[in-house]
Motif scaffolding. Structure first.
Motif, PDB file in Angstrom:
ATOM      1  N   PHE A   1       0.820  -1.213   0.000  1.00 14.16           N
ATOM      2  CA  PHE A   1       0.000   0.000   0.000  1.00 14.16           C
ATOM      3  C   PHE A   1       0.850   1.258   0.000  1.00 14.16           C
ATOM      4  O   PHE A   1       0.502   2.258  -0.631  1.00 14.16           O
ATOM      5  CB  PHE A   1      -0.939  -0.005   1.209  1.00 14.16           C
ATOM      6  N   LEU A   2       1.969   1.220   0.695  1.00 15.57           N
ATOM      7  CA  LEU A   2       2.850   2.388   0.729  1.00 15.57           C
ATOM      8  C   LEU A   2       3.450   2.637  -0.649  1.00 15.57           C
ATOM      9  O   LEU A   2       3.575   3.789  -1.087  1.00 15.57           O
ATOM     10  CB  LEU A   2       3.955   2.163   1.759  1.00 15.57           C
ATOM     11  N   TYR A   3       3.801   1.575  -1.348  1.00 20.74           N
ATOM     12  CA  TYR A   3       4.370   1.700  -2.690  1.00 20.74           C
ATOM     13  C   TYR A   3       3.347   2.281  -3.661  1.00 20.74           C
ATOM     14  O   TYR A   3       3.650   3.199  -4.435  1.00 20.74           O
ATOM     15  CB  TYR A   3       4.847   0.333  -3.168  1.00 20.74           C
ATOM     16  N   LEU A   4       2.116   1.756  -3.630  1.00 22.52           N
ATOM     17  CA  LEU A   4       1.070   2.273  -4.507  1.00 22.52           C
ATOM     18  C   LEU A   4       0.760   3.729  -4.195  1.00 22.52           C
ATOM     19  O   LEU A   4       0.531   4.540  -5.097  1.00 22.52           O
ATOM     20  CB  LEU A   4      -0.198   1.424  -4.370  1.00 22.52           C
TER      21      LEU A   4
ATOM     22  N   GLY B   1      -9.252  10.011  -3.839  1.00 23.19           N
ATOM     23  CA  GLY B   1     -10.058   8.996  -3.180  1.00 23.19           C
ATOM     24  C   GLY B   1      -9.270   7.722  -2.932  1.00 23.19           C
ATOM     25  O   GLY B   1      -9.409   7.080  -1.883  1.00 23.19           O
ATOM     26  N   SER B   2      -8.443   7.341  -3.880  1.00 23.52           N
ATOM     27  CA  SER B   2      -7.606   6.156  -3.700  1.00 23.52           C
ATOM     28  C   SER B   2      -6.573   6.374  -2.597  1.00 23.52           C
ATOM     29  O   SER B   2      -6.275   5.459  -1.812  1.00 23.52           O
ATOM     30  CB  SER B   2      -6.894   5.819  -5.017  1.00 23.52           C
ATOM     31  N   LEU B   3      -6.016   7.571  -2.518  1.00 25.55           N
ATOM     32  CA  LEU B   3      -5.059   7.872  -1.454  1.00 25.55           C
ATOM     33  C   LEU B   3      -5.699   7.734  -0.081  1.00 25.55           C
ATOM     34  O   LEU B   3      -5.076   7.232   0.858  1.00 25.55           O
ATOM     35  CB  LEU B   3      -4.501   9.292  -1.632  1.00 25.55           C
ATOM     36  N   ARG B   4      -6.952   8.136   0.027  1.00 27.18           N
ATOM     37  CA  ARG B   4      -7.635   8.017   1.318  1.00 27.18           C
ATOM     38  C   ARG B   4      -7.810   6.548   1.693  1.00 27.18           C
ATOM     39  O   ARG B   4      -7.605   6.154   2.845  1.00 27.18           O
ATOM     40  CB  ARG B   4      -8.996   8.714   1.258  1.00 27.18           C
ATOM     41  N   ILE B   5      -8.197   5.725   0.723  1.00 34.32           N
ATOM     42  CA  ILE B   5      -8.380   4.298   0.988  1.00 34.32           C
ATOM     43  C   ILE B   5      -7.067   3.666   1.431  1.00 34.32           C
ATOM     44  O   ILE B   5      -7.009   2.906   2.410  1.00 34.32           O
ATOM     45  CB  ILE B   5      -8.924   3.594  -0.270  1.00 34.32           C
TER      46      ILE B   5
ATOM     47  N   MET C   1      -3.303   1.497   5.571  1.00 31.74           N
ATOM     48  CA  MET C   1      -2.008   1.503   6.246  1.00 31.74           C
ATOM     49  C   MET C   1      -2.156   1.769   7.736  1.00 31.74           C
ATOM     50  O   MET C   1      -1.437   1.193   8.558  1.00 31.74           O
ATOM     51  CB  MET C   1      -1.089   2.542   5.592  1.00 31.74           C
ATOM     52  N   GLU C   2      -3.082   2.645   8.066  1.00 35.07           N
ATOM     53  CA  GLU C   2      -3.309   2.936   9.484  1.00 35.07           C
ATOM     54  C   GLU C   2      -3.779   1.684  10.217  1.00 35.07           C
ATOM     55  O   GLU C   2      -3.361   1.423  11.348  1.00 35.07           O
ATOM     56  CB  GLU C   2      -4.355   4.049   9.620  1.00 35.07           C
ATOM     57  N   MET C   3      -4.631   0.893   9.564  1.00 32.45           N
ATOM     58  CA  MET C   3      -5.120  -0.329  10.193  1.00 32.45           C
ATOM     59  C   MET C   3      -4.016  -1.369  10.295  1.00 32.45           C
ATOM     60  O   MET C   3      -3.930  -2.104  11.297  1.00 32.45           O
ATOM     61  CB  MET C   3      -6.310  -0.886   9.411  1.00 32.45           C
TER      62      MET C   3
ATOM     63  N   GLN D   1     -10.128  -5.155   2.396  1.00 26.05           N
ATOM     64  CA  GLN D   1     -11.551  -5.484   2.308  1.00 26.05           C
ATOM     65  C   GLN D   1     -12.330  -4.832   3.443  1.00 26.05           C
ATOM     66  O   GLN D   1     -13.453  -4.357   3.253  1.00 26.05           O
ATOM     67  CB  GLN D   1     -11.752  -6.998   2.350  1.00 26.05           C
ATOM     68  N   THR D   2     -11.755  -4.768   4.614  1.00 22.42           N
ATOM     69  CA  THR D   2     -12.405  -4.106   5.751  1.00 22.42           C
ATOM     70  C   THR D   2     -12.592  -2.622   5.482  1.00 22.42           C
ATOM     71  O   THR D   2     -13.654  -2.053   5.757  1.00 22.42           O
ATOM     72  CB  THR D   2     -11.569  -4.297   7.031  1.00 22.42           C
ATOM     73  N   ILE D   3     -11.570  -2.000   4.914  1.00 23.73           N
ATOM     74  CA  ILE D   3     -11.653  -0.569   4.614  1.00 23.73           C
ATOM     75  C   ILE D   3     -12.714  -0.309   3.547  1.00 23.73           C
ATOM     76  O   ILE D   3     -13.519   0.619   3.657  1.00 23.73           O
ATOM     77  CB  ILE D   3     -10.280  -0.039   4.140  1.00 23.73           C
TER      78      ILE D   3
END
Length: 375
Positions: free
Chosen positions: A135-138, A213-217, A222-224, A246-248
């Protein structure tokens, strides 16, 4: 009388004596009228002359002037129509030093990239450890794109794990994306992914839009992940990433930002990708022939899988479902209120979580549309 004359004021009798005769007044009136008419005609002539000159100087389109529905005001910039193939797409994957990959698969991946002019991003050194890395890379790739001029930004990024094999390098990525001609319906869409038979999100192959919007997801994911203990199990990393994302995406404010397509579109010997089942991490290190697939077997025939009609039907059904749900809401029927609240809830749940089953989704939408009298 002398006093009045000395002041230069004529008496009534004197003025009456000096007034012109009635025929003279008539001639003066007629002359004045002719003068006014002549001036008016002069102004009209000048107006017509300059108007006609300007009209000839402008390159008018005759068909556009006759058909006002097709007329385009000159002050609007000309925007050419974009085709589906014009979508700007990049590919991204992550390689680790402790893995071995078949050279033929890498060659097919390069061939696919060259065939369609994609930009390919490969991370060979992990930024961090664990599931957070993906997720950090994307997120870093999206942030880089958003800093470019709009016309140069990539619009979608396809992420795929390196253990996923290219099965057909002749299938373009824009084949799977929403119609470029229907921007309004899918403008909030951020993730296009698949689910397993148990309806668990698959993060080995998925599309992510280059958008805020993708950055927010990704940030929420990452926070989770930060709150998930890392035990160093690499196999578990894949499961953690899928579970967290999936949870997010199941949160109410993200439900309309994801669409799930058929897993067969991304996992078969006829599709773009083939995802062999790995029971353990050791199986991921085996050469290609142990996975019982030879990438590129169908390279000669180059079949398009899924076919164009199947993809078009998918997006048409999803678009119709969203339209009917909006119409139902305007009529006072939501998933929480209204006489048809149960059917609305079913359609909403289906389009948000099971859109790949187009036949069932289409049937439910038809029942709701006919029940509410929606055209």
């Amino acid at each position: 009388m002398g006093f009045v004359s000395s002041l230069g004021i004529k008496s009534p009798s004197v003025r009456a004596t000096n007034m012109p005769s009635p025929p003279l007044l008539l001639r003066l009136y007629c002359n004045k009228t002719r003068l006014l008419i002549g001036i008016a005609l002069l102004f009209v002539s000048l107006h017509v002359f300059f108007g006609y000159s300007i009209f000839n100087l402008i390159p008018w389109n005759t068909s556009a002037t006759l058909d006002h529905s097709n007329a385009i005001p000159e002050f609007l910039p000309w925007v050419p129509t974009r085709s589906q193939a014009d979508l700007r797409i990049a590919k991204a994957t992550i390689l680790h030093d402790n893995r071995k990959y078949d050279t033929r698969n890498l060659a097919l991946d390069d061939l696919h990239t060259q065939n369609f002019g994609y930009t390919s991003h490969i991370l060979q050194t992990p930024i961090v450890r664990g599931a957070l890395n993906k997720f950090l890379y994307l997120q870093s790739l999206i942030i880089t794109e958003l800093q470019k001029p709009v016309e140069e930004q990539k619009e979608w990024i396809l992420y795929h794990d390196p253990a996923v094999f290219i099965a057909n390098p002749h299938i373009p990525l824009h084949h799977f994306l929403p119609p470029i001609t229907d921007v309004e319906t899918f403008k909030t869409l951020s993730i296009i992914a698949t689910k397993s038979e148990s309806e668990e999100l698959n993060t080995t192959v998925f599309f992510v839009r280059v958008s805020g919007g993708s950055l927010r997801i990704l940030t929420e994911a990452m926070e989770m992940i930060y709150n998930v203990p890392d035990n160093g199990d690499e196999d578990e990393e894949f499961g953690v990433a899928a579970t967290v994302l999936q949870t997010i995406l199941s949160r109410p404010h993200h439900l309309e930002k994801v669409i799930y397509q058929s897993s067969e579109w991304y996992n078969s010997t006829s599709s773009l990708f083939y995802q062999p089942y790995y029971r353990t991490l050791a199986h991921r290190l085996l050469p290609v022939h142990y996975t019982q697939i030879i990438p590129g077997d169908n390279e000669g025939s180059n079949p398009m899988f899924p076919d164009a009609d199947t993809v078009h039907r998918f997006w048409h059904v999803v678009r119709e479902a969203r339209r009917v749900l909006n119409e139902a809401k305007e009529k006072g029927h939501t998933s929480e209120q209204g006489e048809w609240w149960e059917m609305v809830a079913e359609v909403k749940e289906w389009v948000e979580g099971r859109a790949w089953d187009t036949e069932e989704l289409e049937r439910r939408v038809r029942v709701l549309r006919e029940g509410l009298g929606i055209d």
